[in-house]
Design a protein around this motif. Sequence first.
Motif, short mmCIF file in Angstrom:
data_model
loop_
_atom_site.label_atom_id
_atom_site.label_comp_id
_atom_site.label_asym_id
_atom_site.label_seq_id
_atom_site.Cartn_x
_atom_site.Cartn_y
_atom_site.Cartn_z
N ILE A 22 -21.39 -4.87 -8.76
CA ILE A 22 -21.56 -6.24 -9.24
C ILE A 22 -20.68 -7.14 -8.38
CG2 ILE A 22 -22.10 -5.57 -11.61
CD1 ILE A 22 -19.22 -5.87 -12.33
N PRO A 23 -20.88 -8.47 -8.43
CA PRO A 23 -20.03 -9.37 -7.65
C PRO A 23 -18.61 -9.37 -8.20
CG PRO A 23 -21.52 -10.63 -9.05
CD PRO A 23 -21.94 -9.20 -9.14
N ARG A 24 -17.79 -8.43 -7.72
CA ARG A 24 -16.48 -8.17 -8.31
C ARG A 24 -15.57 -9.39 -8.29
NH1 ARG A 24 -17.72 -3.84 -5.19
NH2 ARG A 24 -16.46 -4.58 -3.45
N ILE A 166 -0.42 -8.14 -0.60
CA ILE A 166 -1.55 -7.91 0.30
C ILE A 166 -2.82 -8.25 -0.45
CG2 ILE A 166 -2.81 -6.23 1.70
CD1 ILE A 166 0.61 -5.23 0.76
N SER A 167 -3.52 -9.27 0.02
CA SER A 167 -4.77 -9.68 -0.61
C SER A 167 -5.87 -8.68 -0.25
CB SER A 167 -5.16 -11.08 -0.16
OG SER A 167 -6.33 -11.51 -0.83
N GLY A 168 -6.81 -8.51 -1.17
CA GLY A 168 -7.88 -7.56 -0.89
C GLY A 168 -8.99 -7.62 -1.91
N ASP A 169 -9.68 -6.51 -2.07
CA ASP A 169 -10.85 -6.41 -2.96
C ASP A 169 -10.38 -6.14 -4.39
OD1 ASP A 169 -13.49 -6.12 -3.89
OD2 ASP A 169 -14.10 -5.12 -2.04
N THR A 170 -11.33 -6.00 -5.30
CA THR A 170 -11.01 -5.74 -6.71
C THR A 170 -11.87 -4.59 -7.24
OG1 THR A 170 -12.58 -7.46 -7.42
CG2 THR A 170 -10.27 -8.10 -7.18
N TRP A 171 -11.91 -3.49 -6.50
CA TRP A 171 -12.64 -2.31 -6.97
C TRP A 171 -12.04 -1.83 -8.29
CZ3 TRP A 171 -16.96 -0.21 -4.82
CH2 TRP A 171 -17.26 -0.57 -3.50
N ASN A 172 -12.89 -1.27 -9.14
CA ASN A 172 -12.40 -0.57 -10.32
C ASN A 172 -11.56 0.61 -9.85
OD1 ASN A 172 -12.17 0.97 -12.75
ND2 ASN A 172 -14.05 0.05 -13.51
N VAL A 173 -10.47 0.91 -10.57
CA VAL A 173 -9.60 2.02 -10.15
C VAL A 173 -9.72 3.21 -11.10
CG1 VAL A 173 -7.95 0.56 -8.92
CG2 VAL A 173 -7.64 0.96 -11.38
N ASN A 174 -10.86 3.32 -11.82
CA ASN A 174 -11.02 4.46 -12.71
C ASN A 174 -11.31 5.74 -11.90
OD1 ASN A 174 -13.73 4.37 -12.01
ND2 ASN A 174 -14.40 3.45 -13.93
N LYS A 187 -7.72 -0.85 -0.09
CA LYS A 187 -8.65 -1.97 0.01
C LYS A 187 -8.36 -3.05 -1.03
CE LYS A 187 -12.42 1.01 1.67
NZ LYS A 187 -13.76 1.57 1.37
N ASN A 188 -7.72 -2.67 -2.13
CA ASN A 188 -7.54 -3.60 -3.24
C ASN A 188 -6.33 -4.51 -3.09
OD1 ASN A 188 -9.80 -2.70 -4.62
ND2 ASN A 188 -8.71 -2.31 -6.52
N GLU A 189 -6.34 -5.60 -3.88
CA GLU A 189 -5.16 -6.45 -4.01
C GLU A 189 -3.98 -5.59 -4.45
OE1 GLU A 189 -4.93 -10.17 -4.51
OE2 GLU A 189 -6.90 -10.47 -3.62
N ARG A 190 -2.82 -5.82 -3.86
CA ARG A 190 -1.66 -5.03 -4.25
C ARG A 190 -0.36 -5.71 -3.82
NH1 ARG A 190 -4.17 -3.12 0.17
NH2 ARG A 190 -2.97 -2.40 1.97
N ALA A 191 0.73 -5.22 -4.34
CA ALA A 191 2.05 -5.70 -3.95
C ALA A 191 2.92 -4.48 -3.65
CB ALA A 191 2.67 -6.53 -5.06
N THR A 205 9.84 3.02 -4.06
CA THR A 205 8.99 1.83 -3.93
C THR A 205 7.88 1.89 -4.96
OG1 THR A 205 9.45 1.31 -1.61
CG2 THR A 205 7.27 0.72 -2.43
N LEU A 206 7.60 0.75 -5.56
CA LEU A 206 6.46 0.61 -6.46
C LEU A 206 5.36 -0.16 -5.75
CD1 LEU A 206 8.26 -0.52 -9.78
CD2 LEU A 206 7.86 1.81 -8.94
N VAL A 207 4.13 0.31 -5.92
CA VAL A 207 2.98 -0.40 -5.38
C VAL A 207 2.00 -0.69 -6.52
CG1 VAL A 207 1.12 -0.44 -3.66
CG2 VAL A 207 3.26 0.77 -3.16
N PRO A 208 2.14 -1.83 -7.20
CA PRO A 208 1.15 -2.21 -8.20
C PRO A 208 -0.16 -2.60 -7.51
CG PRO A 208 3.22 -3.42 -8.49
CD PRO A 208 3.26 -2.79 -7.13
N VAL A 209 -1.26 -2.03 -7.98
CA VAL A 209 -2.58 -2.28 -7.40
C VAL A 209 -3.45 -2.96 -8.44
CG1 VAL A 209 -4.60 -1.25 -6.30
CG2 VAL A 209 -2.34 -0.21 -5.98
N ALA A 210 -3.96 -4.13 -8.11
CA ALA A 210 -4.84 -4.86 -9.02
C ALA A 210 -6.25 -4.27 -8.99
CB ALA A 210 -4.87 -6.34 -8.66
N ALA A 211 -7.09 -4.70 -9.93
CA ALA A 211 -8.43 -4.14 -10.04
C ALA A 211 -9.40 -5.18 -10.55
CB ALA A 211 -8.41 -2.91 -10.95
N ILE A 212 -10.63 -4.74 -10.80
CA ILE A 212 -11.68 -5.64 -11.24
C ILE A 212 -11.32 -6.30 -12.58
CG2 ILE A 212 -12.98 -3.90 -12.54
CD1 ILE A 212 -15.54 -5.18 -11.33
N LEU A 213 -11.92 -7.42 -12.85
CA LEU A 213 -11.75 -8.29 -14.01
C LEU A 213 -10.52 -9.17 -13.83
CD1 LEU A 213 -12.98 -6.04 -16.97
CD2 LEU A 213 -14.25 -7.60 -15.51
#
Length: 302
Positions: A22-24, A166-174, A187-191, A205-213
Motif C-alpha cells: 500500500i502507499p506506506r 536517517i530518513s527512509g521508508d516505512t516498511w512494516n517490521v513484523n 531501508k527504514n526511518e531510524r535513529a 548503541t540503540l537504533v530505534p527503527v520506525a515503521a508503517i503508520l
Amino acid sequence: MKTAVQSLTKIEQLNFLLTNRIPRRWLTLFVGWFSQLESPLLAKFSIAIWQLFAEDLRLQDAKKQHFNSLGECFTRELKDGLRPLDRGPDIVTSPCDAIVGACGRVEGSKVFQAKGFPYELSELIPDVGLAHKYRNGVYVTLRLKSSMYHRFHAPVDCQVKQVNYISGDTWNVNPIALKRVEKLFCKNERAVIELKLDTSSSSITLVPVAAILVASMKFNFLSQTLNLRYRGANVIPCDAKFTKGAEMGYFQHGSTIIVFASHEYQLCPGIEQGIPIKMGEALLCGHPEPSETQPSPAFAGA
C-alpha cells in the motif's frame, strides 16, 4: 496438518500484501495526523476498534484510563512500580517492552534481521567508526507490538552527545516482512544513539527503527520530533545524561529497537528469539572494560 500450514501461509501472504503493498508514506502521514486529533469520543471509538485486533492491549496498566486522542493512548505512561529495574552493575536492561527478534553474536560485521537475511553494520549505522565498535559484538532486536508500552528507557547509566537521524521508508517490521524484504531495517526511518558509559570503554548503541503508520520518534532531550516531515540536520548534537531506567523518549506507534554492545557483553540466560521481555529486565550481561584500558581507535586488522 498440511491444510493448516497452507492456511497459515495464505494468512501470512495476505498480511504482507496489506501492510507492505500500500502507499506506506501517505498512509503513515494520514494515521500520524489522525492519531493527534483531540476528541475523547473519537479516541474512545478508535481504541475500541484497535482492541478488536489487539487482545493483549492492557490499558488498565496505564496511569490514565481516558484519552483525548489515539496518539495519547499510544504513548501512555504506566502506573508506578510496574517495571522493576534490574540494578546489577554488569547488567544491561531492556530499554522497552518487546518481543525478542533475531539476536546473538555479530559475525564480523554481519547482522541478521531473520534467518538467511543478513545486513552489514555499516548499512544500518552510517558512522563507520561507531559501526566498527560492534564487530564480533552482540545484538538484540526488540520488536514493540502496537499494543505494547511505547516508551523506551536508558538500559545503563550513560550520556548521549548526539542523535544521528536517517530518513527512509516505512516498511512494516513484523516477522513476515523481515523474512521477505532484504535489509529492511537499513531501508527504514531510524535513529542511531550511542550511549557513552562514564566508567567504561565498552560501547552500547540503540537504533530505534520506525515503521508503517505512525513513523515518529520523540526524544525527551530533543526539541524536534523525528518523523517523515522532519527537514533538519541528520546529526543533532545534544548533551543528555541518564541513570539506568530513566525515560529517553517514545515511539508514536509500535516499532523496533536494535541494541548493539561491544564484544565484552553476551546475552543474558533465557534471552532468545520469540520470548517477551519487559523494560527493566536483564538483557545483556558482561564485564565492561575500565575506561583507562580504552583501545586505540585505529582500525588495524579490521
